[in-house]
Design an enzyme around this catalytic site. Structure first.
Site, PDB file in Angstrom:
ATOM      1  N   HIS A  26      26.990 -35.987  22.961  1.00 23.06           N
ATOM      2  CA  HIS A  26      25.992 -35.794  24.092  1.00 23.06           C
ATOM      3  C   HIS A  26      25.266 -34.758  23.358  1.00 23.06           C
ATOM      4  O   HIS A  26      25.591 -33.728  22.297  1.00 23.06           O
ATOM      5  CB  HIS A  26      26.122 -34.738  25.233  1.00 23.06           C
ATOM      6  CG  HIS A  26      25.352 -35.327  26.376  1.00 23.06           C
ATOM      7  ND1 HIS A  26      24.354 -34.569  26.764  1.00 23.06           N
ATOM      8  CD2 HIS A  26      25.438 -36.002  27.529  1.00 23.06           C
ATOM      9  CE1 HIS A  26      23.394 -34.480  27.283  1.00 23.06           C
ATOM     10  NE2 HIS A  26      24.073 -35.957  28.586  1.00 23.06           N
ATOM     11  N   HIS A  76      31.776 -36.232  24.044  1.00 23.45           N
ATOM     12  CA  HIS A  76      31.747 -36.317  25.908  1.00 23.45           C
ATOM     13  C   HIS A  76      32.913 -37.687  26.342  1.00 23.45           C
ATOM     14  O   HIS A  76      33.010 -37.051  27.205  1.00 23.45           O
ATOM     15  CB  HIS A  76      30.386 -36.675  25.474  1.00 23.45           C
ATOM     16  CG  HIS A  76      29.310 -36.874  26.965  1.00 23.45           C
ATOM     17  ND1 HIS A  76      29.752 -35.539  27.958  1.00 23.45           N
ATOM     18  CD2 HIS A  76      29.090 -37.583  27.516  1.00 23.45           C
ATOM     19  CE1 HIS A  76      29.426 -36.008  29.313  1.00 23.45           C
ATOM     20  NE2 HIS A  76      28.237 -36.927  29.235  1.00 23.45           N
ATOM     21  N   GLU A 103      17.457 -41.438  32.753  1.00 25.12           N
ATOM     22  CA  GLU A 103      17.726 -40.992  31.693  1.00 25.12           C
ATOM     23  C   GLU A 103      17.615 -41.540  30.437  1.00 25.12           C
ATOM     24  O   GLU A 103      16.958 -43.193  30.391  1.00 25.12           O
ATOM     25  CB  GLU A 103      19.113 -41.032  32.393  1.00 25.12           C
ATOM     26  CG  GLU A 103      19.498 -40.063  33.159  1.00 25.12           C
ATOM     27  CD  GLU A 103      21.627 -39.674  33.232  1.00 25.12           C
ATOM     28  OE1 GLU A 103      21.842 -39.852  32.760  1.00 25.12           O
ATOM     29  OE2 GLU A 103      21.404 -38.941  34.420  1.00 25.12           O
ATOM     30  N   ARG A 139      27.532 -45.745  25.005  1.00 25.30           N
ATOM     31  CA  ARG A 139      27.339 -45.677  26.224  1.00 25.30           C
ATOM     32  C   ARG A 139      26.226 -45.499  26.565  1.00 25.30           C
ATOM     33  O   ARG A 139      25.389 -44.463  26.424  1.00 25.30           O
ATOM     34  CB  ARG A 139      28.471 -44.860  27.617  1.00 25.30           C
ATOM     35  CG  ARG A 139      28.031 -45.082  28.474  1.00 25.30           C
ATOM     36  CD  ARG A 139      29.346 -44.515  29.346  1.00 25.30           C
ATOM     37  NE  ARG A 139      29.300 -43.197  28.824  1.00 25.30           N
ATOM     38  CZ  ARG A 139      28.650 -41.781  29.641  1.00 25.30           C
ATOM     39  NH1 ARG A 139      27.880 -42.587  30.828  1.00 25.30           N
ATOM     40  NH2 ARG A 139      28.906 -40.784  29.203  1.00 25.30           N
ATOM     41  N   ARG A 154      22.138 -42.433  22.977  1.00 23.17           N
ATOM     42  CA  ARG A 154      22.370 -41.040  23.032  1.00 23.17           C
ATOM     43  C   ARG A 154      22.743 -41.054  21.523  1.00 23.17           C
ATOM     44  O   ARG A 154      23.121 -40.262  20.982  1.00 23.17           O
ATOM     45  CB  ARG A 154      23.488 -40.791  24.176  1.00 23.17           C
ATOM     46  CG  ARG A 154      23.843 -39.281  24.382  1.00 23.17           C
ATOM     47  CD  ARG A 154      25.267 -39.434  25.693  1.00 23.17           C
ATOM     48  NE  ARG A 154      24.176 -39.499  26.696  1.00 23.17           N
ATOM     49  CZ  ARG A 154      24.893 -39.618  28.132  1.00 23.17           C
ATOM     50  NH1 ARG A 154      26.182 -39.730  27.970  1.00 23.17           N
ATOM     51  NH2 ARG A 154      24.464 -39.298  29.194  1.00 23.17           N
TER      52      ARG A 154
HETATM   53  P1  FAD Z   1      38.682 -38.682  35.043  1.00 23.29           P
HETATM   54  O1  FAD Z   1      37.774 -38.259  36.090  1.00 23.29           O
HETATM   55  O2  FAD Z   1      38.819 -37.803  33.799  1.00 23.29           O
HETATM   56  O3  FAD Z   1      39.801 -38.538  35.367  1.00 23.29           O
HETATM   57  C1  FAD Z   1      41.116 -38.266  34.509  1.00 23.29           C
HETATM   58  C2  FAD Z   1      42.890 -38.028  35.457  1.00 23.29           C
HETATM   59  O4  FAD Z   1      43.802 -38.511  35.457  1.00 23.29           O
HETATM   60  C3  FAD Z   1      41.998 -37.015  35.923  1.00 23.29           C
HETATM   61  O5  FAD Z   1      42.375 -36.426  37.426  1.00 23.29           O
HETATM   62  C4  FAD Z   1      43.493 -35.799  35.186  1.00 23.29           C
HETATM   63  O6  FAD Z   1      44.139 -35.014  35.656  1.00 23.29           O
HETATM   64  C5  FAD Z   1      44.826 -37.541  35.173  1.00 23.29           C
HETATM   65  N1  FAD Z   1      44.882 -37.509  34.278  1.00 23.29           N
HETATM   66  C6  FAD Z   1      45.053 -37.755  32.998  1.00 23.29           C
HETATM   67  N2  FAD Z   1      46.339 -37.806  32.103  1.00 23.29           N
HETATM   68  C7  FAD Z   1      47.463 -38.490  33.038  1.00 23.29           C
HETATM   69  C8  FAD Z   1      48.736 -38.260  32.917  1.00 23.29           C
HETATM   70  N3  FAD Z   1      49.590 -38.211  31.823  1.00 23.29           N
HETATM   71  N4  FAD Z   1      49.127 -37.883  33.745  1.00 23.29           N
HETATM   72  C9  FAD Z   1      49.056 -37.649  35.701  1.00 23.29           C
HETATM   73  N5  FAD Z   1      47.458 -37.803  35.682  1.00 23.29           N
HETATM   74  C10 FAD Z   1      46.737 -37.810  34.384  1.00 23.29           C
HETATM   75  N6  FAD Z   1      29.027 -39.826  33.466  1.00 23.29           N
HETATM   76  C11 FAD Z   1      28.006 -40.848  34.560  1.00 23.29           C
HETATM   77  O7  FAD Z   1      28.046 -42.212  34.140  1.00 23.29           O
HETATM   78  N7  FAD Z   1      27.383 -39.971  34.602  1.00 23.29           N
HETATM   79  C12 FAD Z   1      27.158 -38.785  34.137  1.00 23.29           C
HETATM   80  O8  FAD Z   1      26.438 -37.953  35.232  1.00 23.29           O
HETATM   81  C13 FAD Z   1      27.832 -37.829  33.797  1.00 23.29           C
HETATM   82  N8  FAD Z   1      28.224 -36.920  33.618  1.00 23.29           N
HETATM   83  C14 FAD Z   1      29.157 -36.076  32.917  1.00 23.29           C
HETATM   84  C15 FAD Z   1      28.969 -34.906  32.656  1.00 23.29           C
HETATM   85  C16 FAD Z   1      30.177 -34.268  32.053  1.00 23.29           C
HETATM   86  C17 FAD Z   1      30.076 -32.985  32.172  1.00 23.29           C
HETATM   87  C18 FAD Z   1      31.010 -34.919  31.501  1.00 23.29           C
HETATM   88  C19 FAD Z   1      32.862 -34.306  31.030  1.00 23.29           C
HETATM   89  C20 FAD Z   1      31.455 -36.282  31.820  1.00 23.29           C
HETATM   90  C21 FAD Z   1      30.404 -36.702  32.163  1.00 23.29           C
HETATM   91  N9  FAD Z   1      30.049 -38.316  31.865  1.00 23.29           N
HETATM   92  C22 FAD Z   1      29.296 -38.588  33.228  1.00 23.29           C
HETATM   93  C23 FAD Z   1      31.826 -39.232  32.260  1.00 23.29           C
HETATM   94  C24 FAD Z   1      31.690 -39.279  33.669  1.00 23.29           C
HETATM   95  O9  FAD Z   1      32.124 -38.346  33.554  1.00 23.29           O
HETATM   96  C25 FAD Z   1      33.527 -39.572  32.878  1.00 23.29           C
HETATM   97  O10 FAD Z   1      34.200 -40.814  32.361  1.00 23.29           O
HETATM   98  C26 FAD Z   1      34.305 -40.568  34.365  1.00 23.29           C
HETATM   99  O11 FAD Z   1      34.450 -39.003  35.685  1.00 23.29           O
HETATM  100  C27 FAD Z   1      35.651 -40.828  34.051  1.00 23.29           C
HETATM  101  O12 FAD Z   1      36.148 -40.707  35.428  1.00 23.29           O
HETATM  102  P2  FAD Z   1      37.734 -41.319  35.231  1.00 23.29           P
HETATM  103  O13 FAD Z   1      38.020 -41.697  36.379  1.00 23.29           O
HETATM  104  O14 FAD Z   1      38.020 -42.482  34.737  1.00 23.29           O
HETATM  105  O15 FAD Z   1      38.794 -40.430  34.264  1.00 23.29           O
HETATM  106  C1  SIN Z   2      24.631 -36.148  32.195  1.00 23.57           C
HETATM  107  O1  SIN Z   2      24.325 -35.745  33.159  1.00 23.57           O
HETATM  108  O2  SIN Z   2      23.593 -36.760  30.956  1.00 23.57           O
HETATM  109  C2  SIN Z   2      25.453 -36.811  31.650  1.00 23.57           C
HETATM  110  C3  SIN Z   2      25.403 -38.244  32.346  1.00 23.57           C
HETATM  111  C4  SIN Z   2      26.306 -39.448  30.922  1.00 23.57           C
HETATM  112  O3  SIN Z   2      27.259 -38.625  30.619  1.00 23.57           O
HETATM  113  O4  SIN Z   2      26.634 -40.569  31.066  1.00 23.57           O
END
Ligand code: FAD
Ligand code: SIN
Length: 555
Positions: free
Chosen positions: A258, A381, A128, A416, A302
């Site tokens: 993104h 993103h 990437e 990031r 990015r």
């Molecule tokens: P999240 O996975 O967003 O989970 C947050 C949780 O908190 C959810 O369950 C939500 O319901 C809960 N929540 C929020 N507020 C409340 C509240 N007030 N009360 C109760 N529950 C609440 N990163 C990578 O490293 N690699 C990738 O390939 C990648 N691809 C991505 C693709 C997409 C489409 C997106 C959107 C992001 C991507 N990212 C990627 C970024 C990464 O996915 C996220 O930054 C990461 O998953 C965040 O994880 P998290 O557990 O911190 O939060």
């Molecule tokens: C992607 O697959 O391009 C997302 C990866 C990331 O957000 O880190």
């Protein structure tokens, strides 16, 4: 605090960070009960939509034919370089050095990564942008998040001492003074209150959940902008909850766009891994314009690629656009069509095998991407800023922890590195669990500026999520100006705080982001001032932390 002082922990959020914290905590502290609250279904989160995968330098089994040419030192160097001078070297070293252990823990919990198509004994490693080596582990080709969530939620559901509360919105962190008296007021300069549970809304009814510690794992806030890869639930709740509890927040001006979301309503992501496999960006004339903007072309960091797309659309009529006055540049930068991702050189069979989800997605929109370039547009993103923590997830409020995207550990700086976010959730979720299992430990103190947002409210109009997104997208997106940020500030100050908790949280986050962006007058990473375009020759202004001003903290 003693090791057994933490008997019951509430974790807010069920993405990779919350799930990992819950599982590791239960393993390290079998006496501890965990309540895992999630505002919709357990499986719904940003994590679920992740495509590219998890960046990690993992060893190959001894004796394998083609050992990977990579090192933790290179991963650290790439992360620091992408962070544009503002990443914290200590936190980055922790992230990269503990990646292999984190991956092993995921595998122990049932996560199965894709194997190399040429040697089933080694993992497949994707490339990437801004990575000097192919080091991104993935699942199901481009369905990394779905695979991760399926395995980790199954493991959580198997544990009878993890109580899962779905459709449960956390609305407040409860605080207690040293005598054990409940008090909703945030900490003062004199005495820091500790987190003692949360207030939740479930089925329209409010309820209190008591705990010895609270972990915010609430993810990001892509819903601040009208074009975002994030689901509707990404409303910045964790930053708002922490702010009201008096915790320090930092780096809020840095929001990553993104470069390649599919240019259709909802902006589904087209993974950077597609460019990593050799696809490239072209304009409407078929010109590979990224080579004009950065020596690494399509695989530049990015922030650079998103900005280059915006600038290319602004200045090059070849994209079917003419230039606009500077104040309108942010809006112009996110106008639709004009830039395409050309993956036609990769061949149909490869695209179907390596990117099955994206092949289905593009087909659903009537595009055969093996023969036709795909229209793409930058979309909000990932929020680099968040609740400030140490490297064990401790915030400045005793008993309150933050992990994953909601946290500002310092690993991302101003931009990031791709696929370091899932890794952050895995590594710092485990470290937070270890700290809790050892009794929590003392809350760190951070230097903060106390901010009195309420003092500037003019409160004249009600607003919708769409109104707020339009203001933010016009003035606080990929390209910003001082005048645009001031306009945004005035608009947001006039909005009447809403009774809908998610909308109220978005408003608070928007106001914090705009304030932080106004304070950073130079360009750095994802914060680009079109009126101050060239990064200063000296180091960027240091990271800033803020906390809510209260009676006790006002000077
Ligand atoms: P999240 O996975 O967003 O989970 C947050 C949780 O908190 C959810 O369950 C939500 O319901 C809960 N929540 C929020 N507020 C409340 C509240 N007030 N009360 C109760 N529950 C609440 N990163 C990578 O490293 N690699 C990738 O390939 C990648 N691809 C991505 C693709 C997409 C489409 C997106 C959107 C992001 C991507 N990212 C990627 C970024 C990464 O996915 C996220 O930054 C990461 O998953 C965040 O994880 P998290 O557990 O911190 O939060
Ligand atoms: C992607 O697959 O391009 C997302 C990866 C990331 O957000 O880190």
């Amino acid at each position: 605090m003693t090791a057994d002082a933490v008997q019951r922990v509430v974790i807010v959020g069920s993405g990779v960070a919350g799930l990992q914290t819950a599982l590791v905590l239960r393993r390290l502290a079998p006496h501890c009960d965990v309540v895992l609250a999630s505002k919709t279904a357990l499986a719904e989160s940003n994590t679920r939509y992740a495509q590219g995968g998890i960046a990690a330098v993992v060893p190959d089994p001894p004796g394998t034919r083609a050992a990977a040419h990579d090192s933790v030192a290179d991963h650290i160097a790439d992360t620091l370089a992408a962070g544009a001078g503002l990443a914290d070297p200590e936190a980055v070293a922790v992230l990269c050095a503990e990646a292999a252990r984190g991956i092993a823990a995921l595998q122990a919990a049932g996560v199965v990564f894709d194997a190399s198509p040429t040697d089933a004994t080694v993992p497949a490693r994707g490339r990437e942008a801004a990575h000097s080596a192919a080091r991104v582990l993935h699942l199901g080709g481009d369905a990394s998040g779905a695979g991760l969530v399926a395995a980790l939620t199954a493991a959580v559901r198997r544990d009878p001492r993890i109580e899962v509360l779905e459709d449960t919105l956390v609305t407040r962190v409860l605080l207690q003074d040293s005598a054990g008296h409940d008090d909703g007021a945030p900490p003062t300069r004199q005495g820091r209150r500790r987190a003692s549970g949360v207030e939740v809304l479930h089925g329209g009814a409010a309820r209190t959940l008591r705990a010895d510690a609270v972990v915010l794992a609430t993810g990001g806030a892509g819903q601040l902008f009208d074009s975002t890869t994030n689901p509707r639930i990404a409303t910045g709740d964790g930053v708002a909850l922490a702010w009201h509890a008096g915790a320090a927040v930092a780096d809020l001006e840095f929001f990553q766009f993104h470069p390649t979301s599919l240019d259709v309503p909802g902006n589904p992501l087209i993974s950077e891994a597609v460019r990593g496999e050799g696809a490239h960006l072209v304009d409407a004339d078929g010109h590979r314009f990224m080579a004009d903007y950065h020596p690494d072309g399509d695989l530049a960091p990015r922030d650079v690629v998103s900005r280059s797309i915006a600038q290319h659309l602004l200045h090059h009529p070849s994209g079917g656009r003419s230039g606009t006055p500077e104040g309108d540049c942010a809006r112009e930068g996110r106008r639709r069509a004009g830039v395409y991702l050309d993956a036609t050189g990769l061949g149909r069979a490869f695209l179907v095998r390596r990117f099955p989800t994206l092949t289905a997605l593009t087909a659903q929109h009537g595009i055969d991407w093996s023969s036709t370039p795909v229209p793409v547009v930058p979309a909000a993103h990932y929020w680099m800023g968040g609740v400030r923590t140490d490297t064990s997830g401790r915030t400045s409020v005793p008993g309150l922890f933050a992990v994953g995207e909601v946290a500002r550990t310092g690993v991302h700086g101003a931009n990031r590195l791709a696929s370091n976010s899932l890794l952050e959730g895995v590594v710092f979720g485990a470290r937070c669990a270890a700290a809790l299992a050892a009794g929590g430990g003392p809350a760190p103190s951070f230097d903060v500026e106390y901010l009195d947002l309420e003092a500037e409210e003019t409160v004249t109009q009600s607003f919708t999520r769409g109104d707020l997104q339009a203001v933010m997208s016009d003035h606080a997106g990929v390209l910003r100006t001082g005048a645009g940020l001031e306009l945004a500030r005035k608009h947001l100050a006039s909005y009447r705080p809403d009774t809908d908790p998610e909308l109220a949280n978005l408003l608070l986050c928007a106001r914090l982001l705009v304030h932080a962006a106004s304070r950073r007058t130079g360009s750095c990473g994802a914060h680009h001032r079109a009126d101050q375009p060239d990064p200063a020759p000296q180091a960027p202004a240091p990271s800033r932390s803020y906390a809510r001003a209260t009676e006790g903290t006002r000077p």
